[in-house]
Every structure is written in structure tokens, then in C-alpha cells.
Design a protein around this motif. Sequence first.
Motif, PDB file in Angstrom:
ATOM      1  N   VAL A  68      13.900 -49.994  41.837  1.00 31.87           N
ATOM      2  CA  VAL A  68      13.145 -49.997  43.085  1.00 31.87           C
ATOM      3  C   VAL A  68      13.953 -49.228  44.116  1.00 31.87           C
ATOM      4  O   VAL A  68      15.085 -49.597  44.439  1.00 31.87           O
ATOM      5  N   ARG A  69      13.369 -48.148  44.613  1.00 32.29           N
ATOM      6  CA  ARG A  69      14.015 -47.349  45.646  1.00 32.29           C
ATOM      7  C   ARG A  69      13.624 -47.909  47.015  1.00 32.29           C
ATOM      8  O   ARG A  69      12.440 -48.085  47.304  1.00 32.29           O
ATOM      9  N   VAL A  70      14.596 -48.211  47.860  1.00 35.57           N
ATOM     10  CA  VAL A  70      14.332 -48.727  49.206  1.00 35.57           C
ATOM     11  C   VAL A  70      14.474 -47.563  50.180  1.00 35.57           C
ATOM     12  O   VAL A  70      15.573 -47.038  50.392  1.00 35.57           O
ATOM     13  N   THR A  71      13.347 -47.151  50.753  1.00 31.30           N
ATOM     14  CA  THR A  71      13.322 -45.955  51.574  1.00 31.30           C
ATOM     15  C   THR A  71      12.106 -45.972  52.486  1.00 31.30           C
ATOM     16  O   THR A  71      11.080 -46.558  52.146  1.00 31.30           O
ATOM     17  N   ALA A  72      12.220 -45.320  53.631  1.00 30.90           N
ATOM     18  CA  ALA A  72      11.057 -45.130  54.511  1.00 30.90           C
ATOM     19  C   ALA A  72      10.276 -43.889  54.110  1.00 30.90           C
ATOM     20  O   ALA A  72       9.125 -43.714  54.526  1.00 30.90           O
TER      21      ALA A  72
END
Length: 411
Positions: free
Chosen positions: A118-122
Motif C-alpha cells: 500500500v503506497r501512502v501518497t497524496a
Amino acid sequence: MFTSSRFACLALVGLLTWSHPATAANFPLEITNIKANGTSGMPASSRIYNAYPGLDYEIRAAVVGGAFPFTFALTNAPVGMTVDDRGVVRWLDPQADASPTLVVRDSEGTERRVSWTVRVTASGFKFVSAGGSSTGNGSIASPWRTLADVYNLGAATDIVYFRSGTYSPTQMPRDGIGGPWERVQFDRQRPSTWLAYPGERPLINFRPAGDAGAAIRVGNNDAPDGPRAPYIDGFETTNTRFIGFQPISAGTFRRLRMHDLTEGGDGTNAAFIMTVTNPTPHTGMVIQDCEFYNVAPNSVTIKVYSQEKILIENTVHYNAQLGLEIKGDVRQFSVRQNSFYNISATALGGNMHGGESVQTVRGEILYNISRAPTAVDINQDGVAADIYLYRNTFVGRVQVRNTASRDGPFR
């Protein structure tokens, strides 16, 4: 009709066998919606692989086959990520990338596990708010205002959060079919991953005052990074005219509250969610945790064509003449733990033919509760292979009809 603790005993019109234990696996155990990154044709922009910093990341595993009930566990999960006994994976405050592993085990001890990142990014996230602006950039600080903004300004790879408010398919081109079948095409290079902002429930009004109404056709077969199935989670909808959402591929529809299908008639195929027919069935559609009610006569809640390994789970259907219909070329279905009540005709049924000349329809109907004059009506027309019905509570007639010698068996 009674169901014992071990065998499903049904009074059906058609071929029937009682020899299959009601706790056995009917199909191989499989997780269909969570895949390792870069596999199974899922694009990198999938909801499964992306979380916005500080906003709840919540998905639910879609498990088909195996021997229900299942147990779930996570390994290598970040702090704050959990999984419950229904397979709901929740991460309340994502701040940095994570690579968890989900483990599912069925009641026979068969186990499947999958790891994903899971990539956490805006990046890749957009926001819509009733207080936003069509001149905004779609960020959380400068949200768009309308569904038309998503259509006109969004990219196919965007994941769009909707704040509380009412949205309608107005001010967008329709496909020109005419009459009640008009549709807004979100299926070409436009966002088809829509999420309700955590703790809020945006409303889609398919037919606002003064508007003829239009369905929303969702999914991208020609997205920049590959085919993309729609992912729609957390909305309320009203005033559906003939069709609400029409996915052109597989997809995920979760935590929807869809009500007031306002028009219907014999042969119109009206439904809140209706898939399209396709020469090759799409794989892995998921409909979970949804509520469907107030349906016009001769319309249905869900109508499914051309799917493989479709899961319909923990949905509620009521205040309708007709409920869920499984139609032609549905090559493996799991209809599990759904409820049907205040249905005036048939709760679960469907003529399963669709021009096929071979047996294509197979699946399982299990752990459902149905109260209707006809609780189950399976219309085979010579295309049904194995169909399993067990551990259900049915009040009403249960029938299999229009069988040919090649149909079944129905267990």
C-alpha cells in the motif's frame, strides 16, 4: 422445506441430489480482489494499492470457493492496521508505505495468503465537495464541486473522494441512445474509483428535478495503465431511472445504499446495478455490504450477465417485486449471507440463458435468508452446470425449472 445441520434438503422442480455435505468446499478457495502488486492486470492506481495520508484505508477481502465460514489474519502489518472476522482490512491513520500479508483459512483448513504493498501518497487522489469550485485543482484544500468536474477534469488513474452533498449526472454528454436508456459514459479515460470521504455519505441523485435522468456507465477498458474495473464505495443513491450503475467490466460496489428505482416495465432490464453482456466474462466482480430498496414493479435490485467468480455478499434487498437476478454466462457465482424480505414475487432468480449453447452457469447460494412467495427461481434452459444451495433459510417456494438432461446437478 427444511435444512438439516449437514445436508441441504430442497423441494425443487428439476434434478436434485442430497449427497453433497453442506460444509464442503464447492470451488477452490481464492481471494479475488487483493493481488500482489503488478499481477493479474490490476493497475498501480488501484484503490487496493493506494492510501491517502491520514485518511482511513478500508477494503474488504473478496473470498470465493472454499468451505465457509472463514477466518482471517494479517502478518507484517503496520501499526494500526487490522482485519476483522469478515475480512475487512482497516488502517485508521496511514502515514508510510506498508506491505502486509492477508491470510484466509476456510473451515476445512485450506489456506490462502497474499502480500501486497500500500503506497501512502497524496498523488493520484482528487476531492469533490458541494462547497468546492469547478475552478479548483481537485486537491483536498481546493476540491472540485460537481460530478461534471470529475468527468471533465479527472484522469482515468484518479481516486476521487466525495464529501457529503448531492451530486447528479447533469451537464455531461449522454450517449444519445434516447428514451430511458440515456447514459453518461464514465468508461473512457475518466475516473471510475469513487470513495465516500471517511465518516460521510454523499448522495447521487440520478434524476434531479427537471432532468430526464441518466445511468452512469463506469469502468475503463482503455485506461493509460491498463483496463480498470470501477470501485465505488460508501454512497447513497436515489431516483434511479432504469439503471443506476452499469459496469462494463468487473468491479467493486461496497457499502452502497441504493433506493427508489423510479421506473420499470416488462423487458426493460431495470436495476440499480446491471452488468453488460460480453463475449468473454469479466472476472472478480464484488458486491458487498449494500442495501437495495424501494424498487418499481418489474424491475430488480441487481442483474448480472457475463461474469466469472462474482461474489455478492452481505447485501439486503427489500420493498421490491423482484430481487437479485443471475442471468446468462455467469460462470461461477457465490451468493452468500444476503437477506431478502418484503419481496412480493421472486427474491433470487433469473433466466440463466443468454444465447449460450453449452453449460456455462455454475455457482453456490449459501447462508442466505429469503422471505418471498418464490424465494428462489432458477430458470436453466439447458445451460446450468453444478449449482449448490445449502445452509439457507427460505420461506417461500424454491424451484429449478426449464431443465434439460444436461443441466445440473443441483445439490
